[in-house]
Enzyme design. Structure first.
Site, mmCIF file in Angstrom:
data_model
loop_
_atom_site.group_PDB
_atom_site.id
_atom_site.type_symbol
_atom_site.label_atom_id
_atom_site.label_comp_id
_atom_site.label_asym_id
_atom_site.label_seq_id
_atom_site.Cartn_x
_atom_site.Cartn_y
_atom_site.Cartn_z
ATOM 1 C CG HIS A 260 -2.078 0.901 1.113
ATOM 2 N ND1 HIS A 260 -1.999 2.256 1.308
ATOM 3 C CD2 HIS A 260 -3.355 0.635 0.759
ATOM 4 C CE1 HIS A 260 -3.199 2.782 1.113
ATOM 5 N NE2 HIS A 260 -4.040 1.818 0.764
ATOM 6 C CG ASP A 314 -8.305 -4.555 -2.878
ATOM 7 O OD1 ASP A 314 -7.557 -3.591 -3.121
ATOM 8 O OD2 ASP A 314 -9.543 -4.492 -2.933
HETATM 9 C C1 SDX Z 1 -6.274 -0.192 -2.872
HETATM 10 O O1 SDX Z 1 -4.500 4.373 -2.097
HETATM 11 C C2 SDX Z 1 -5.466 3.771 -1.484
HETATM 12 O O2 SDX Z 1 -5.892 4.178 -0.432
HETATM 13 C C3 SDX Z 1 -6.012 2.542 -2.182
HETATM 14 C C4 SDX Z 1 -7.012 1.710 -1.381
HETATM 15 C C5 SDX Z 1 -8.303 2.465 -1.154
HETATM 16 O O3 SDX Z 1 -9.004 2.127 -0.195
HETATM 17 O O4 SDX Z 1 -8.658 3.305 -2.010
HETATM 18 O O5 SDX Z 1 -6.446 1.345 -0.150
HETATM 19 C C6 SDX Z 1 -7.405 0.445 -2.133
HETATM 20 O O6 SDX Z 1 -6.097 0.099 -4.024
HETATM 21 C C7 SDX Z 1 -5.347 -1.112 -2.137
HETATM 22 C C8 SDX Z 1 -4.144 -1.589 -3.031
HETATM 23 C C9 SDX Z 1 -4.641 -2.741 -3.921
HETATM 24 N N1 SDX Z 1 -3.571 -3.108 -4.902
HETATM 25 C C10 SDX Z 1 -2.918 -4.273 -4.790
HETATM 26 O O7 SDX Z 1 -3.109 -5.109 -3.911
HETATM 27 C C11 SDX Z 1 -1.929 -4.522 -5.926
HETATM 28 C C12 SDX Z 1 -0.583 -4.998 -5.362
HETATM 29 N N2 SDX Z 1 0.038 -3.865 -4.669
HETATM 30 C C13 SDX Z 1 1.177 -3.206 -5.268
HETATM 31 O O8 SDX Z 1 0.987 -3.046 -6.647
HETATM 32 C C14 SDX Z 1 1.596 -1.962 -4.508
HETATM 33 O O9 SDX Z 1 1.651 -2.300 -3.193
HETATM 34 C C15 SDX Z 1 0.796 -0.675 -4.642
HETATM 35 C C16 SDX Z 1 0.682 -0.232 -6.064
HETATM 36 C C17 SDX Z 1 -0.558 -0.799 -4.051
HETATM 37 C C18 SDX Z 1 1.544 0.393 -3.875
HETATM 38 O O10 SDX Z 1 2.781 0.446 -4.404
HETATM 39 P P1 SDX Z 1 3.701 1.764 -4.171
HETATM 40 O O11 SDX Z 1 3.216 2.602 -3.069
HETATM 41 O O12 SDX Z 1 3.868 2.432 -5.472
HETATM 42 O O13 SDX Z 1 5.032 1.173 -3.572
HETATM 43 P P2 SDX Z 1 6.161 0.569 -4.411
HETATM 44 O O14 SDX Z 1 5.592 -0.097 -5.636
HETATM 45 O O15 SDX Z 1 7.166 1.627 -4.611
HETATM 46 O O16 SDX Z 1 6.678 -0.560 -3.396
HETATM 47 C C19 SDX Z 1 7.758 -0.338 -2.525
HETATM 48 C C20 SDX Z 1 8.521 -1.670 -2.547
HETATM 49 C C21 SDX Z 1 8.946 -2.051 -3.958
HETATM 50 O O17 SDX Z 1 10.107 -2.843 -3.839
HETATM 51 P P3 SDX Z 1 11.541 -2.158 -4.322
HETATM 52 O O18 SDX Z 1 11.302 -1.663 -5.739
HETATM 53 O O19 SDX Z 1 11.781 -1.042 -3.332
HETATM 54 O O20 SDX Z 1 12.539 -3.297 -4.241
HETATM 55 O O21 SDX Z 1 7.648 -2.706 -2.078
HETATM 56 C C22 SDX Z 1 7.470 -3.658 -3.137
HETATM 57 C C23 SDX Z 1 7.858 -2.966 -4.435
HETATM 58 O O22 SDX Z 1 8.308 -3.920 -5.376
HETATM 59 N N3 SDX Z 1 6.053 -4.007 -3.186
HETATM 60 C C24 SDX Z 1 5.607 -5.217 -3.489
HETATM 61 C C25 SDX Z 1 4.209 -5.122 -3.429
HETATM 62 N N4 SDX Z 1 3.870 -3.875 -3.099
HETATM 63 C C26 SDX Z 1 5.012 -3.182 -2.955
HETATM 64 N N5 SDX Z 1 6.245 -6.346 -3.830
HETATM 65 C C27 SDX Z 1 5.449 -7.415 -4.095
HETATM 66 N N6 SDX Z 1 4.116 -7.419 -4.058
HETATM 67 C C28 SDX Z 1 3.456 -6.290 -3.730
HETATM 68 N N7 SDX Z 1 2.133 -6.284 -3.691
#
Ligand code: SDX
Length: 378
Positions: A260, A314
């Site tokens: 998140h 989710d």
């Molecule tokens: C919702 O914003 C809101 O409030 C949204 C929500 C709402 O109520 O409206 O809460 C609802 O959308 C929840 C999120 C649902 N999405 C998912 O479950 C999809 C999987 N999640 C990821 O795609 C990710 O966590 C995000 C997109 C949600 C957030 O990503 P960010 O904030 O852009 O963080 P990032 O991608 O920069 O992650 C930081 C690190 C990275 O590793 P490095 O590049 O530093 O090595 O954490 C890792 C990411 O690769 N990471 C994950 C991960 N989420 C972050 N690695 C594996 N699986 C994941 N799900």
């Protein structure tokens, strides 16, 4: 002096608001200052929607009027039903919802957004009609007749009735209603921000909500809930969890339902959804997916906790909806039905002091290039 560029506007305030607040470090979510744990335990979705829209818990009379107004506006025009009948059965329910909501606004004149009375009725219509549209597409696409809403049923009871044509179990209604509360609002998430950008042009609220629905559909946002079910079904067995997750992470693919932008601890909504799941399973039998989800969470935490990546809203919501017999690709539409309250609360707040959103960019292209005639281009 231009501000520093922040990818995804991470951490950049896009508005001032009093609607909700998230503390990502401690895992606290408040709607108008009230903890989400209290609201899911003591309130209803409609009362919570009122709180979000008008910044106060309604009196008995106010709640009766709001509930009555919503109940009387649940029906949709037969032309919208006919439009839904013309959509491809294999189409995604979020596309059907977005199309129907955009069309909805064509039936209601007086959509200027400077009139608070107009705005109240637009908000009532949208909150009231989204469930009817979601249930209509779910039934029509599978060859069943559209079931008209009943204005004598509670909000969640009516939705589950329109979906199944049977009066739903009261415990299931209560759990579903709590799920809607959990999904109603979440500060400046992507779909809310998308709606506000549209709202800032003074577009009508039906178009604002249709914009937000489009953003919510994406798998990185609201679309993740159905992707979680697909992931769990792909994993198949508890023994397969570790190898599946390791392969995903090795391929740099995000695990759906985890991570998140704000929460750096377990999403408090995921915690409550697990409690709701347990309550549901105690009442109507355990889902085989739940044990798999728990093991997936355990292994994922082992593999990801150093990145502070935890389950989000989710991860468990889909298991609850699946156990209620709701089709997987309708999960995100249910998210939209609930989040309409938050989107409209932010819309009303912004209409009080609107400013067109028009951010800047950092231009990295060329200047003063010459136009090259076609026959001289390589
Ligand atoms: C919702 O914003 C809101 O409030 C949204 C929500 C709402 O109520 O409206 O809460 C609802 O959308 C929840 C999120 C649902 N999405 C998912 O479950 C999809 C999987 N999640 C990821 O795609 C990710 O966590 C995000 C997109 C949600 C957030 O990503 P960010 O904030 O852009 O963080 P990032 O991608 O920069 O992650 C930081 C690190 C990275 O590793 P490095 O590049 O530093 O090595 O954490 C890792 C990411 O690769 N990471 C994950 C991960 N989420 C972050 N690695 C594996 N699986 C994941 N799900």
């Amino acid at each position: 002096m231009p501000h520093d560029f922040m990818p995804g506007l991470a951490g950049v305030p896009a508005a001032r608001s009093t609607i909700s607040d998230v503390n990502g470090e401690t895992g606290v979510l408040e709607y108008r200052g009230i903890r989400i744990e209290e609201l899911t335990a003591k309130s209803t979705f409609l009362e919570t929607a009122y709180l979000l829209l008008f910044n106060c818990l309604p009196t008995r009379l106010e709640l009766e009027k709001f509930t009555g107004d919503v109940a009387l506006h649940r029906r949709i025009k037969f032309k919208i039903v006919d439009m839904i009948k013309s959509l491809p059965e294999q189409g995604h329910p979020m596309d059907a919802l977005q199309a129907a909501v955009a069309a909805l606004g064509m039936f209601y004149p007086g959509r200027t957004v400077q009139d608070p009375e107009n705005n109240y009725w637009s908000a009532v219509r949208l909150i009231a009609k989204l469930p009817t549209i979601v249930a209509a597409f779910a039934r029509i696409r599978r060859g069943d007749e559209y079931v008209a809403p009943r204005d004598d049923f509670e909000f969640s009871e009516n939705f589950l009735y329109m979906l199944s044509e049977r009066r739903p179990d009261p415990i299931v209604c209560q759990i579903f209603d709590a799920c809607l509360i959990l999904h109603a609002e979440h500060t400046m998430n992507a779909s809310t921000f998308c709606g506000l950008i549209t709202a800032s042009t003074l577009a009508d609220p039906y178009t604002v909500v249709a914009s937000a629905i489009g953003a919510l559909k994406g798998p990185l946002h609201g679309g993740a809930n159905e992707e979680v079910l697909a992931m769990l079904r792909e994993i198949g067995t508890i023994q397969g969890v570790r190898s599946y997750l390791e392969a995903k992470l090795k391929a740099k693919q995000p695990l759906m339902g985890f991570g998140h932008r704000v929460y750096k601890v377990k999403d408090p909504r995921a915690v409550i959804l697990q409690q709701l799941a347990q309550k549901l399973f105690t009442h109507c039998g355990k889902s085989p997916l739940y044990a798999l989800a728990e093991e997936t969470e355990r292994v994922a935490l082992e593999l990801l906790s150093q990145k502070r990546v935890y389950p989000n809203v989710d991860f468990y919501s889909g298991i609850v909806y699946d156990a209620m017999g709701i089709p997987t690709d309708t999960f995100t539409s249910i998210f939209a039905m609930a989040r309409a309250a938050g989107w409209l609360a932010h819309w009303l707040e912004q209409m009080k002091e609107n400013k067109l959103y028009r951010p800047d960019q950092i231009y990295e292209g060329e200047h003063n290039r010459s136009y090259l005639p076609l026959d001289q281009r390589q």
